[in-house]
Scaffold this motif. Structure first.
Motif, mmCIF file in Angstrom:
data_model
loop_
_atom_site.group_PDB
_atom_site.id
_atom_site.type_symbol
_atom_site.label_atom_id
_atom_site.label_comp_id
_atom_site.label_asym_id
_atom_site.label_seq_id
_atom_site.Cartn_x
_atom_site.Cartn_y
_atom_site.Cartn_z
ATOM 1 N N THR A 10 0.811 -1.222 0.000
ATOM 2 C CA THR A 10 0.000 0.000 0.000
ATOM 3 C C THR A 10 0.844 1.271 0.000
ATOM 4 O O THR A 10 0.303 2.375 -0.150
ATOM 5 C CB THR A 10 -0.967 0.029 1.193
ATOM 6 O OG1 THR A 10 -0.243 -0.271 2.404
ATOM 7 C CG2 THR A 10 -2.079 -0.994 1.015
ATOM 8 N N THR A 15 -5.179 1.289 -3.817
ATOM 9 C CA THR A 15 -6.161 0.819 -2.847
ATOM 10 C C THR A 15 -6.539 -0.630 -3.135
ATOM 11 O O THR A 15 -6.230 -1.179 -4.197
ATOM 12 C CB THR A 15 -7.428 1.678 -2.905
ATOM 13 O OG1 THR A 15 -8.067 1.492 -4.192
ATOM 14 C CG2 THR A 15 -7.105 3.161 -2.713
ATOM 15 N N ARG A 16 -7.255 -1.244 -2.189
ATOM 16 C CA ARG A 16 -7.697 -2.623 -2.378
ATOM 17 C C ARG A 16 -8.621 -2.728 -3.587
ATOM 18 O O ARG A 16 -8.551 -3.699 -4.354
ATOM 19 C CB ARG A 16 -8.421 -3.107 -1.125
ATOM 20 C CG ARG A 16 -7.540 -3.208 0.099
ATOM 21 C CD ARG A 16 -8.342 -3.528 1.354
ATOM 22 N NE ARG A 16 -8.778 -4.915 1.377
ATOM 23 C CZ ARG A 16 -9.613 -5.409 2.279
ATOM 24 N NH1 ARG A 16 -10.121 -4.617 3.202
ATOM 25 N NH2 ARG A 16 -9.941 -6.688 2.256
ATOM 26 N N GLU A 17 -9.480 -1.727 -3.765
ATOM 27 C CA GLU A 17 -10.410 -1.740 -4.899
ATOM 28 C C GLU A 17 -9.656 -1.633 -6.220
ATOM 29 O O GLU A 17 -9.964 -2.351 -7.184
ATOM 30 C CB GLU A 17 -11.417 -0.591 -4.772
ATOM 31 C CG GLU A 17 -12.369 -0.705 -3.599
ATOM 32 C CD GLU A 17 -11.718 -0.369 -2.250
ATOM 33 O OE1 GLU A 17 -10.626 0.239 -2.254
ATOM 34 O OE2 GLU A 17 -12.298 -0.738 -1.223
ATOM 35 N N GLU A 18 -8.664 -0.747 -6.271
ATOM 36 C CA GLU A 18 -7.867 -0.588 -7.492
ATOM 37 C C GLU A 18 -7.066 -1.845 -7.786
ATOM 38 O O GLU A 18 -6.949 -2.260 -8.948
ATOM 39 C CB GLU A 18 -6.932 0.611 -7.350
ATOM 40 C CG GLU A 18 -7.642 1.951 -7.359
ATOM 41 C CD GLU A 18 -6.703 3.092 -7.021
ATOM 42 O OE1 GLU A 18 -6.805 4.141 -7.677
ATOM 43 O OE2 GLU A 18 -5.870 2.935 -6.115
ATOM 44 N N GLU A 40 -3.101 -0.645 6.735
ATOM 45 C CA GLU A 40 -3.694 0.366 5.853
ATOM 46 C C GLU A 40 -4.762 -0.239 4.944
ATOM 47 O O GLU A 40 -4.519 -1.219 4.254
ATOM 48 C CB GLU A 40 -2.603 1.037 5.009
ATOM 49 C CG GLU A 40 -3.127 2.158 4.139
ATOM 50 C CD GLU A 40 -2.041 3.058 3.587
ATOM 51 O OE1 GLU A 40 -2.393 4.000 2.860
ATOM 52 O OE2 GLU A 40 -0.846 2.836 3.872
ATOM 53 N N GLY A 41 -5.939 0.382 4.963
ATOM 54 C CA GLY A 41 -7.022 -0.043 4.095
ATOM 55 C C GLY A 41 -7.742 -1.289 4.546
ATOM 56 O O GLY A 41 -8.691 -1.722 3.893
ATOM 57 N N THR A 45 -9.114 3.162 8.110
ATOM 58 C CA THR A 45 -9.308 3.962 6.915
ATOM 59 C C THR A 45 -8.387 5.176 6.944
ATOM 60 O O THR A 45 -7.855 5.560 7.992
ATOM 61 C CB THR A 45 -10.760 4.454 6.794
ATOM 62 O OG1 THR A 45 -11.027 5.364 7.888
ATOM 63 C CG2 THR A 45 -11.742 3.289 6.818
ATOM 64 N N TYR A 46 -8.237 5.798 5.799
ATOM 65 C CA TYR A 46 -7.423 7.007 5.682
ATOM 66 C C TYR A 46 -7.966 8.100 6.603
ATOM 67 O O TYR A 46 -7.218 8.759 7.325
ATOM 68 C CB TYR A 46 -7.465 7.467 4.226
ATOM 69 C CG TYR A 46 -6.303 8.335 3.797
ATOM 70 C CD1 TYR A 46 -5.030 7.789 3.644
ATOM 71 C CD2 TYR A 46 -6.478 9.682 3.502
ATOM 72 C CE1 TYR A 46 -3.972 8.565 3.215
ATOM 73 C CE2 TYR A 46 -5.424 10.467 3.079
ATOM 74 C CZ TYR A 46 -4.161 9.898 2.937
ATOM 75 O OH TYR A 46 -3.109 10.673 2.533
ATOM 76 N N TYR A 260 -3.456 11.897 -6.092
ATOM 77 C CA TYR A 260 -3.488 10.669 -5.306
ATOM 78 C C TYR A 260 -3.207 10.955 -3.830
ATOM 79 O O TYR A 260 -2.531 11.930 -3.490
ATOM 80 C CB TYR A 260 -2.438 9.673 -5.826
ATOM 81 C CG TYR A 260 -2.627 9.289 -7.269
ATOM 82 C CD1 TYR A 260 -3.582 8.346 -7.634
ATOM 83 C CD2 TYR A 260 -1.865 9.879 -8.274
ATOM 84 C CE1 TYR A 260 -3.760 7.988 -8.959
ATOM 85 C CE2 TYR A 260 -2.042 9.530 -9.605
ATOM 86 C CZ TYR A 260 -2.997 8.590 -9.945
ATOM 87 O OH TYR A 260 -3.176 8.244 -11.263
ATOM 88 N N LYS A 261 -3.719 10.081 -2.964
ATOM 89 C CA LYS A 261 -3.419 10.172 -1.542
ATOM 90 C C LYS A 261 -2.013 9.648 -1.269
ATOM 91 O O LYS A 261 -1.614 8.628 -1.830
ATOM 92 C CB LYS A 261 -4.405 9.325 -0.736
ATOM 93 C CG LYS A 261 -5.852 9.783 -0.793
ATOM 94 C CD LYS A 261 -6.736 8.785 -0.055
ATOM 95 C CE LYS A 261 -8.198 9.199 -0.122
ATOM 96 N NZ LYS A 261 -9.082 8.177 0.517
ATOM 97 N N PRO A 263 0.380 7.504 0.895
ATOM 98 C CA PRO A 263 0.101 6.365 1.765
ATOM 99 C C PRO A 263 0.324 6.710 3.229
ATOM 100 O O PRO A 263 1.126 7.588 3.570
ATOM 101 C CB PRO A 263 1.084 5.296 1.277
ATOM 102 C CG PRO A 263 2.135 6.031 0.523
ATOM 103 C CD PRO A 263 1.479 7.225 -0.057
#
Length: 284
Positions: A10, A15-18, A40-41, A45-46, A260-261, A263
């Protein structure tokens, strides 16, 4: 059986979804908040991380356990011939060297890439690995290509506060106090994996200008004639980050620049309010 699986963590900002959409195996990085380990994730959560940080929590980072790493490799190897593992830069963490040592037990089926990247540049390495695998390159060759282009990337980030950098020992208490008193915003850079000081300027507006000019110089010199992507990143509140992206898009006349965030592993050292800017050469 598919030929190559791409594994990352991460720290890439993925992200997990990506990861699911890309078909990438994603290892959640652990971090510690007030003595409790989170992933993380997965278990944090962020948004919740920054709530805890705002409340004054003590934060630090950690490496993934060898067991969690090898378990992910075993899962990937059950349906693939080999693994290309892309961790964060060895210059920023020991997790890359740990992975290399563990990979030695897999008879060449696991190749660990140390291409000196993190966040938006590490993310690009993952996308490049997927593209090279699609072209039919073996895992070992993908690793070679990614490591050969390791330094074809650049990140600048403006830190809003030196508090966490002071706690980690990267900045002295006296230096942090003086910077706060004078309203100085340090601009840091990551080139070749190391986090170095680039400039100290007064106020975030001047920090933004410094980063824009620094990246523009890179594009005109280090990356002249090369095909690169520009990307922005942030920590904490997205509202000022969206304005930052708007500024970048206008400056470089490029509305395709994405945001983008950063990490959480990075945020544990640089806190919230960070604005970052980077570029990286990409494979075609």
């Amino acid at each position: 059986m598919s030929k190559i699986a791409v594994v990352t963590d991460t720290n890439s900002g993925i992200t997990r979804e990506e990861a699911k959409k890309l078909g990438v195996y994603l290892l959640p990085m652990p971090f510690i908040v007030d003595g409790t380990e989170y992933f993380e994730g997965v278990t944090c959560t962020y948004e919740h991380f920054f709530e805890m940080l705002e409340a004054g929590a003590e934060v630090s980072t950690s490496q993934p356990s060898p067991e969690s790493l090898t378990a992910m490799w075993e899962e990937a190897l059950a349906t693939h011939d080999s693994v290309v593992h892309i961790p964060m830069s060895s210059a920023l963490s020991g997790s890359c060297n740990t992975a290399k040592a563990l990979a030695a037990e897999y008879n060449g089926r696991v190749c660990v890439v140390d291409n000196k990247r993190i966040s938006i540049t590490q993310r690009e390495s993952v996308l490049d690995a997927l593209m090279l695998a699609e072209k039919g390159l073996p895992a070992a060759e993908i690793c070679v290509q990614l490591e050969n282009t390791a330094y074809n990337a650049s990140i600048y980030l403006a830190v809003n506060t030196l508090e966490l950098l002071k706690k980690s020992g990267r900045v002295t208490p006296a230096g942090a106090a003086l910077a706060t008193l004078l309203g100085l915003k340090p601009v840091l850079q990551i080139q070749g994996g190391k986090l170095d000081a680039y400039a100290k300027v007064r106020g975030m507006a001047n920090a933004e200008k410094t980063m824009l000019k620094a990246l523009e110089k890179d594009l005109q010199t280090r990356f002249a004639g090369k095909k690169v992507h520009i990307a922005a990143a942030y920590s904490g509140d997205i509202k000022p980050a969206l304005e930052w992206r708007k500024t970048i898009r206008k400056y470089f006349d490029d509305n395709s620049i994405e945001l983008y965030k950063l990490p959480i592993s990075i945020c544990c050292h640089v806190s919230s309010g960070v604005k970052a800017l980077g570029c990286f050469e990409y494979f075609e």
